[in-house]
Design a protein around this motif. Sequence first.
Motif, PDB file in Angstrom:
ATOM      1  N   GLY A 116       0.720  -1.272   0.114  1.00 56.71           N
ATOM      2  CA  GLY A 116       0.223   0.201   0.112  1.00 56.71           C
ATOM      3  C   GLY A 116       0.731   1.695  -0.071  1.00 56.71           C
ATOM      4  N   MET A 117       1.678   1.311  -0.206  1.00 57.02           N
ATOM      5  CA  MET A 117       3.202   2.377  -0.445  1.00 57.02           C
ATOM      6  C   MET A 117       2.624   3.349  -1.236  1.00 57.02           C
ATOM      7  N   TYR A 118       2.154   2.859  -2.558  1.00 59.08           N
ATOM      8  CA  TYR A 118       2.309   3.285  -3.544  1.00 59.08           C
ATOM      9  C   TYR A 118       0.991   2.764  -4.309  1.00 59.08           C
ATOM     10  N   LEU A 119       0.108   3.750  -5.107  1.00 61.83           N
ATOM     11  CA  LEU A 119      -0.773   3.266  -5.815  1.00 61.83           C
ATOM     12  C   LEU A 119      -0.389   3.145  -7.382  1.00 61.83           C
ATOM     13  N   ILE A 120      -0.194   2.379  -8.249  1.00 62.75           N
ATOM     14  CA  ILE A 120      -0.175   2.494  -9.554  1.00 62.75           C
ATOM     15  C   ILE A 120      -1.157   2.588 -10.920  1.00 62.75           C
ATOM     16  N   LYS A 121      -1.133   3.234 -11.438  1.00 58.33           N
ATOM     17  CA  LYS A 121      -2.106   3.682 -12.535  1.00 58.33           C
ATOM     18  C   LYS A 121      -1.942   3.153 -14.115  1.00 58.33           C
ATOM     19  N   LEU A 122      -1.576   1.853 -14.520  1.00 59.12           N
ATOM     20  CA  LEU A 122      -1.828   1.671 -16.073  1.00 59.12           C
ATOM     21  C   LEU A 122      -1.924   2.735 -16.749  1.00 59.12           C
ATOM     22  N   ARG A 123      -0.856   2.764 -17.768  1.00 62.66           N
ATOM     23  CA  ARG A 123      -1.705   3.718 -18.448  1.00 62.66           C
ATOM     24  C   ARG A 123      -2.342   3.040 -19.637  1.00 62.66           C
ATOM     25  N   PRO A 124      -3.142   4.292 -20.144  1.00 65.41           N
ATOM     26  CA  PRO A 124      -4.238   3.309 -21.353  1.00 65.41           C
ATOM     27  C   PRO A 124      -3.653   2.086 -22.551  1.00 65.41           C
ATOM     28  N   GLY A 125      -4.253   1.316 -22.178  1.00 67.36           N
ATOM     29  CA  GLY A 125      -3.211   0.649 -23.616  1.00 67.36           C
ATOM     30  C   GLY A 125      -2.135  -0.120 -22.893  1.00 67.36           C
ATOM     31  N   THR A 126      -1.327  -0.263 -21.428  1.00 64.78           N
ATOM     32  CA  THR A 126      -0.239  -0.723 -21.746  1.00 64.78           C
ATOM     33  C   THR A 126      -0.011  -2.178 -21.763  1.00 64.78           C
ATOM     34  N   ILE A 127      -1.244  -3.004 -20.964  1.00 66.88           N
ATOM     35  CA  ILE A 127      -0.797  -4.211 -21.149  1.00 66.88           C
ATOM     36  C   ILE A 127      -0.820  -5.069 -22.767  1.00 66.88           C
ATOM     37  N   ASP A 128      -2.194  -3.971 -23.675  1.00 67.34           N
ATOM     38  CA  ASP A 128      -2.305  -4.508 -25.555  1.00 67.34           C
ATOM     39  C   ASP A 128      -1.147  -3.634 -26.058  1.00 67.34           C
ATOM     40  N   PHE A 129      -0.256  -3.331 -25.484  1.00 70.59           N
ATOM     41  CA  PHE A 129       1.152  -2.844 -25.702  1.00 70.59           C
ATOM     42  C   PHE A 129       1.815  -3.560 -26.250  1.00 70.59           C
ATOM     43  N   LEU A 130       2.260  -3.760 -24.779  1.00 73.36           N
ATOM     44  CA  LEU A 130       3.393  -4.743 -24.497  1.00 73.36           C
ATOM     45  C   LEU A 130       2.858  -5.991 -24.719  1.00 73.36           C
ATOM     46  N   GLU A 131       1.775  -6.476 -24.985  1.00 70.28           N
ATOM     47  CA  GLU A 131       1.856  -7.409 -25.389  1.00 70.28           C
ATOM     48  C   GLU A 131       2.188  -8.223 -27.085  1.00 70.28           C
ATOM     49  N   LYS A 132       0.950  -7.036 -27.438  1.00 73.45           N
ATOM     50  CA  LYS A 132       1.901  -6.928 -29.460  1.00 73.45           C
ATOM     51  C   LYS A 132       3.440  -7.026 -29.749  1.00 73.45           C
ATOM     52  N   ALA A 133       4.317  -5.741 -28.410  1.00 76.29           N
ATOM     53  CA  ALA A 133       5.029  -5.384 -29.409  1.00 76.29           C
ATOM     54  C   ALA A 133       5.790  -6.812 -28.514  1.00 76.29           C
ATOM     55  N   SER A 134       5.629  -7.367 -27.575  1.00 78.11           N
ATOM     56  CA  SER A 134       6.237  -8.773 -27.609  1.00 78.11           C
ATOM     57  C   SER A 134       6.542  -9.764 -28.733  1.00 78.11           C
ATOM     58  N   THR A 135       5.360  -9.829 -29.782  1.00 79.45           N
ATOM     59  CA  THR A 135       5.448 -10.412 -30.422  1.00 79.45           C
ATOM     60  C   THR A 135       6.906  -9.844 -31.573  1.00 79.45           C
ATOM     61  N   MET A 136       6.878  -8.541 -31.466  1.00 81.16           N
ATOM     62  CA  MET A 136       8.598  -8.216 -32.391  1.00 81.16           C
ATOM     63  C   MET A 136       9.991  -8.006 -31.645  1.00 81.16           C
ATOM     64  N   PHE A 137       9.593  -7.741 -30.549  1.00 82.38           N
ATOM     65  CA  PHE A 137      10.462  -7.392 -29.935  1.00 82.38           C
ATOM     66  C   PHE A 137      10.988  -8.287 -28.615  1.00 82.38           C
ATOM     67  N   ASP A 138      11.940  -7.582 -28.085  1.00 78.03           N
ATOM     68  CA  ASP A 138      12.588  -8.674 -27.007  1.00 78.03           C
ATOM     69  C   ASP A 138      12.172  -7.635 -25.965  1.00 78.03           C
ATOM     70  N   ILE A 139      11.691  -7.386 -25.038  1.00 78.37           N
ATOM     71  CA  ILE A 139      11.671  -6.277 -23.795  1.00 78.37           C
ATOM     72  C   ILE A 139      12.399  -6.284 -22.878  1.00 78.37           C
ATOM     73  N   SER A 140      12.871  -5.274 -22.183  1.00 75.85           N
ATOM     74  CA  SER A 140      13.175  -4.641 -21.422  1.00 75.85           C
ATOM     75  C   SER A 140      13.102  -3.797 -20.557  1.00 75.85           C
ATOM     76  N   ILE A 141      13.102  -3.715 -19.482  1.00 75.29           N
ATOM     77  CA  ILE A 141      12.890  -2.480 -18.464  1.00 75.29           C
ATOM     78  C   ILE A 141      14.317  -1.665 -18.086  1.00 75.29           C
ATOM     79  N   TYR A 142      14.450  -0.050 -18.194  1.00 78.01           N
ATOM     80  CA  TYR A 142      15.222   0.488 -17.845  1.00 78.01           C
ATOM     81  C   TYR A 142      14.865   1.189 -16.734  1.00 78.01           C
ATOM     82  N   THR A 143      14.989   1.586 -16.067  1.00 81.46           N
ATOM     83  CA  THR A 143      15.060   3.166 -15.607  1.00 81.46           C
ATOM     84  C   THR A 143      15.026   3.269 -14.171  1.00 81.46           C
ATOM     85  N   MET A 144      14.690   4.659 -13.744  1.00 75.78           N
ATOM     86  CA  MET A 144      15.908   5.453 -12.470  1.00 75.78           C
ATOM     87  C   MET A 144      14.592   5.388 -10.877  1.00 75.78           C
TER      88      MET A 144
END
Length: 279
Positions: A116-144
Amino acid sequence: MEEIIENLNEVLNALSIDTETKQCKHPAFIDKACTWCKKTKDECDNPNTIQLRYLDPDFSVTEQVITRLRDLDFDTLVKQKKLRLVLDLDNTLIHASNVEQTLDKEEDDVYEILWGMYLIKLRPGTIDFLEKASTMFDISIYTMAQKIYAKAVVKLLESKMSDENFRFSRVVCQGQYTKSDRKGLDIELSHERVVLIVDDCQEVWGDEYKANLIKIKPYVFFNHKCPLENNNDEDEELARVLDVLKTVHNVFYDENKEIDYVSKDVREVLQNIQHRFDD
């Protein structure tokens, strides 16, 4: 990550010993000691190395190892007809708030993480984006962001994918870059010519990676005076970016031509097609 470790072991085994002199070539170090002969880095003529802190905080490899890993990765990507995609988290895929509040239930893609330390809101279309992008790209996360936070967000995203086996290739967090205030592809185990970046903040990458970057508008959902007041739910940026990614992928892997993929570069492709998607 398993594939990274497998390739790493293969490369280190191949580059560890000089076949003619039978001497250690010092390809990798843990805590400044060669992983093979155990000599200190100074005793090994202090070779240039790159720290791969996302694998181990004290682990580094020589530039020769990095190049060989990138070559192996390139061969794998071409066989799979994929490219490499590096994604930011905050304001790119999600918006987070640490405002104290109790949720009666998860709805509208708003979730609690870290007890409960954070509330997270997924950007509209996030999961659809990841699922479609993953068919064309190998995906990594880079965050500060810090590791504990990033891992929690990544776990949330992976849990929402329809493919329960989906995993991000790697998650690179605060303190794991070679420069404390900059993200960089120097620690990426893919050649820069096959890597695209999606981030809302161009400045954290610097000019040297501008050609790899697809800039996305920052996503903001929470109004901190009224945390669940949705002020940006018509956002369509991920759909726009997905169109760019599809076009780059299709141009790179043009099935109508016999192509020497080694000579192709996503940076050139992106530059040539970018005008089609400019506002």
